[in-house]
Structure formats: C-alpha cells, structure tokens
Write a protein that holds these residues in place. Structure first.
Motif, short mmCIF file in Angstrom:
data_model
loop_
_atom_site.label_atom_id
_atom_site.label_comp_id
_atom_site.label_asym_id
_atom_site.label_seq_id
_atom_site.Cartn_x
_atom_site.Cartn_y
_atom_site.Cartn_z
N SER A 1 -9.20 -15.18 6.69
CA SER A 1 -8.01 -16.01 6.65
C SER A 1 -6.94 -15.43 5.72
N TYR A 2 -7.34 -14.52 4.82
CA TYR A 2 -6.39 -13.90 3.91
C TYR A 2 -5.86 -12.58 4.45
N LEU A 3 -6.35 -12.15 5.60
CA LEU A 3 -5.95 -10.87 6.19
C LEU A 3 -5.31 -11.08 7.55
N LYS A 4 -4.24 -10.37 7.79
CA LYS A 4 -3.53 -10.50 9.06
C LYS A 4 -3.27 -9.12 9.66
N LYS A 5 -3.00 -9.11 10.95
CA LYS A 5 -2.65 -7.86 11.63
C LYS A 5 -1.31 -8.05 12.32
N SER A 6 -0.38 -7.16 12.01
CA SER A 6 0.96 -7.25 12.59
C SER A 6 1.45 -5.85 12.94
N VAL A 7 1.64 -5.60 14.23
CA VAL A 7 2.15 -4.31 14.72
C VAL A 7 1.37 -3.15 14.10
N TYR B 1 -3.03 -6.24 6.80
CA TYR B 1 -2.59 -6.42 5.41
C TYR B 1 -3.11 -7.73 4.84
N CYS B 2 -3.13 -7.80 3.54
CA CYS B 2 -3.57 -8.99 2.83
C CYS B 2 -2.35 -9.89 2.61
N CYS B 3 -2.41 -11.08 3.17
CA CYS B 3 -1.28 -12.00 3.06
C CYS B 3 -1.39 -12.93 1.87
N SER B 4 -2.51 -12.89 1.17
CA SER B 4 -2.69 -13.72 -0.02
C SER B 4 -3.55 -12.96 -1.02
N SER C 1 -8.49 0.29 12.86
CA SER C 1 -7.66 -0.60 12.06
C SER C 1 -7.84 -2.04 12.54
N GLN C 2 -8.77 -2.77 11.91
CA GLN C 2 -9.04 -4.14 12.28
C GLN C 2 -9.19 -4.98 11.01
N SER C 3 -8.71 -6.21 11.09
CA SER C 3 -8.79 -7.08 9.92
C SER C 3 -10.23 -7.38 9.54
N VAL C 4 -11.11 -7.46 10.55
CA VAL C 4 -12.51 -7.77 10.26
C VAL C 4 -13.15 -6.66 9.43
N MET C 5 -12.71 -5.42 9.63
CA MET C 5 -13.28 -4.31 8.87
C MET C 5 -12.85 -4.38 7.41
#
Length: 341
Positions: free
Chosen positions: A28-34, A38-41, A310-314
């Motif tokens: 929930s603290y990690l997002k993927k954009s284009v 990245y860590c959003c919090s 490049s995946q947020s789960v990783m």
C-alpha cells in the motif's frame, strides 16, 4: 505404439498453498506509474521498519546503469539498512525523469542531502549533459556555451554531497594516465591486472578493490621515479586520511602537496581534482559516513536481486526482508538473507 499407463496417486498427499502475503502491508506504500515503482509514503515505511524519521539522518543516493534507474535512502553513519524508494528499468538518466522521480517520492517535503556521481549532480543542478565532463556545479570552471549553462536551477547546491568514491577513482585514474605506457611501472600494472584490457588500463579505469591492490604493490612503487613516488605517497595519504573514514588534521597540506606533485609529473587537472583544488571547504567533515561507496554496493545488490524486473511487489518483498532481519521483529527465527548494508 507404446501405451502410457495411467498412474493413480493418493490425493491426501497433495498440498495446496496460496501466495505469500507477508508483504501485503507494504504494498500500500508502493505505487507504479509509467514504469517507475516508487514509495509514496516513505515516512510510513520508516515507521514500519522502526527506523529514524528525521530527514537529517538520511541521504538520498541516486544512480543509474544500462539496466535501471534507482533511488535509495542511505543512513548517515551507515548504522541502519538502506531503503530503496524508487526503481525503474525503463527510464533513462535525464532531467525530466529525475525531476519526476523526486516529485513522486516527495523529495521537497524531506529535502535530504543527495549523494550521486558527477553526471547525476550535473543533471540535478541543471547543467547541460553534453558539457558535464568539463564543468563544475559550484563555478564555471572550463565551461563551454556559458549562455546555456545553469538555465535550469532545480536543486540546491548545499544539498549535494560530493562523491568520495568517484573522486578517489578519478585521482588514481589521472595518476595512471600520466605514466609512460612503455615504462616498467605501467607494465607492472598490466601484470597485476591481466584481465583488464589495454585500453582500460591506459585510461586508468580501476575499481575500489583494484586501487587497494595497486596501492599495496611494492614492485609497482619501486618502478616509479622519485617525483612519481612523492606524488604517489601524498595520493595514498589523501585517499586514506581524507577520502576515507578518517580525516587527518593536516589533510589540507596533504592535498596541496599531492596536487603540487601531480603538477610536477604532468598529471592533467580534471573535474575531480578541481574540487580538491578549488572547493575543499565544500566537502563534508566525515566523508566515510556519507560516502557514495555504500550506495554503489547497494546498487549492485539491487541489480542482482531484481535482474531487470520492475514490480512493486518485488520492492515490497525486499523491504519486508529488511523488516524480517530486524532484531526487534517478532519472529521465531531469522531469515538468512545477505544484508546489503
């Protein structure tokens, strides 16, 4: 035709498992954009890992390779684990991509000091990338196209930490390039590093372990002239007593003596030598605590761990692994992960 006999098996031996969700809280603290994870919090991640929240306790390391672009939080003093906060396998090292990355991780909320190589520093301070090899972000030393330089002022210079590792590599590189390629000293280097190509040796392209090996080689030292030995001796002092974990009281005199010795043997002034010559007061008091060497090691660990993915789960899995290794984490056993800090 052969007939394959069907074999029956006991279904009671079959185990049904579901994907591990140990890292679900972190996702929930990690997002993927284009193509950028990245860590959003960042503050919540630090709380999760029970690490200091004070932004002055951390520095931001930004680096790229032909495989990825990454940003990592490094602890000042290197007492806590490094935290990856942005990762991409698609984005190149450009001003637009770096500025987007900084906005995504809310850099201007925390304003960490930044440690990076000179190419990245040039991008952060808005210099034209085509001329960065010859430019200083503190002054317009040996600049070209001066009307176009510094037209973008995106970063504060006082937030930049000069990279001790890259300066050390540059100092040794310039010394090696001044050697006669037909002389015994240079031929000794070829013997020490037989796997390095002649072109790389001629350009003095050594890494940290290579430099340590070269500095300890008595036979190489014995092939140097008296003037080269003087410059070499002071270079060793600067590397060990200024660019390392300790700083000698007479470090300024050692640097001046090294530069005089370099000038005497024909070492050309480079951007990295220029910082030692003209901006010595800009260096941090303890370079070992804020060195880019720590970030470079972590850079290699991420390259090996993610292998171009490049995946947020990783990223969440990696951070969870840090949590798993904390002494305060409530687990019956410790995971045997290789620590990257």
């Amino acid at each position: 035709m052969f007939q394959i006999e069907k074999q029956e098996f006991d279904k009671s031996d079959v185990k049904v498992t579901s994907p591990r969700k140990r890292h679900a809280d972190l996702e929930s603290y990690l997002k993927k954009s284009v193509e950028l994870v990245y860590c959003c919090s960042i503050e919540e991640v630090l709380k999760y890992l029970k690490l200091p929240l004070d932004s002055s306790a951390w520095r931001l390391f930004i680096d790229s390779s032909k495989h990825s672009l990454k940003a990592v939080l490094l602890h000042n003093g290197n007492q806590h684990p490094s935290i990856p906060v942005a990762y991409s396998t698609k984005k190149e090292e450009t001003y637009a991509n770096i500025s987007s990355l900084l906005n995504k991780i809310e850099y201007y909320k925390y304003k960490w000091e930044v440690c990076a190589d000179f190419k990245m520093i040039a991008i952060l301070t808005g210099m034209q990338t085509g001329y960065t090899k010859y430019m200083c972000f503190l002054c317009k030393w040996d600049s070209r196209a001066t009307s176009s330089h510094y037209h973008i002022k995106y970063f504060e210079e006082h937030k930049v930490i000069l990279p001790p590792l890259h300066i050390k590599l540059g100092v040794v590189k310039n010394f090696i390039k001044s050697l006669n390629t037909q002389g015994y000293a240079f031929k000794r280097i070829q013997t020490i590093f037989p796997r390095l190509s002649a072109a790389k040796l001629k350009e003095g392209m050594l890494v940290g372990p290579d430099i340590r090996k070269l500095l300890q080689d008595e036979e190489f030292y014995g092939h140097l002239s008296d003037m080269q030995k003087t410059a070499f001796d002071f270079m060793q002092l600067v590397i060990s007593e200024f660019l390392g974990n300790s700083k000698a009281q007479n470090y300024a005199e050692n640097i001046e003596s090294m530069l005089i010795g370099f000038n005497n043997i024909g070492v050309k002034m480079s951007l990295k030598l220029h910082f030692l010559h003209s901006h010595l007061n800009f260096f941090k008091e303890n370079l070992g605590a804020v060195s880019d060497e720590h970030g470079e090691r972590f850079h290699q660990v991420l390259e090996e761990r993610f292998k171009g993915k490049s995946q947020s789960v990783m990223l969440a899995e990696y951070v969870w692994g840090l949590y798993r290794n904390l002494d305060t984490s409530e687990h019956s056993r410790q995971a045997k992960y290789r620590k990257a800090y």
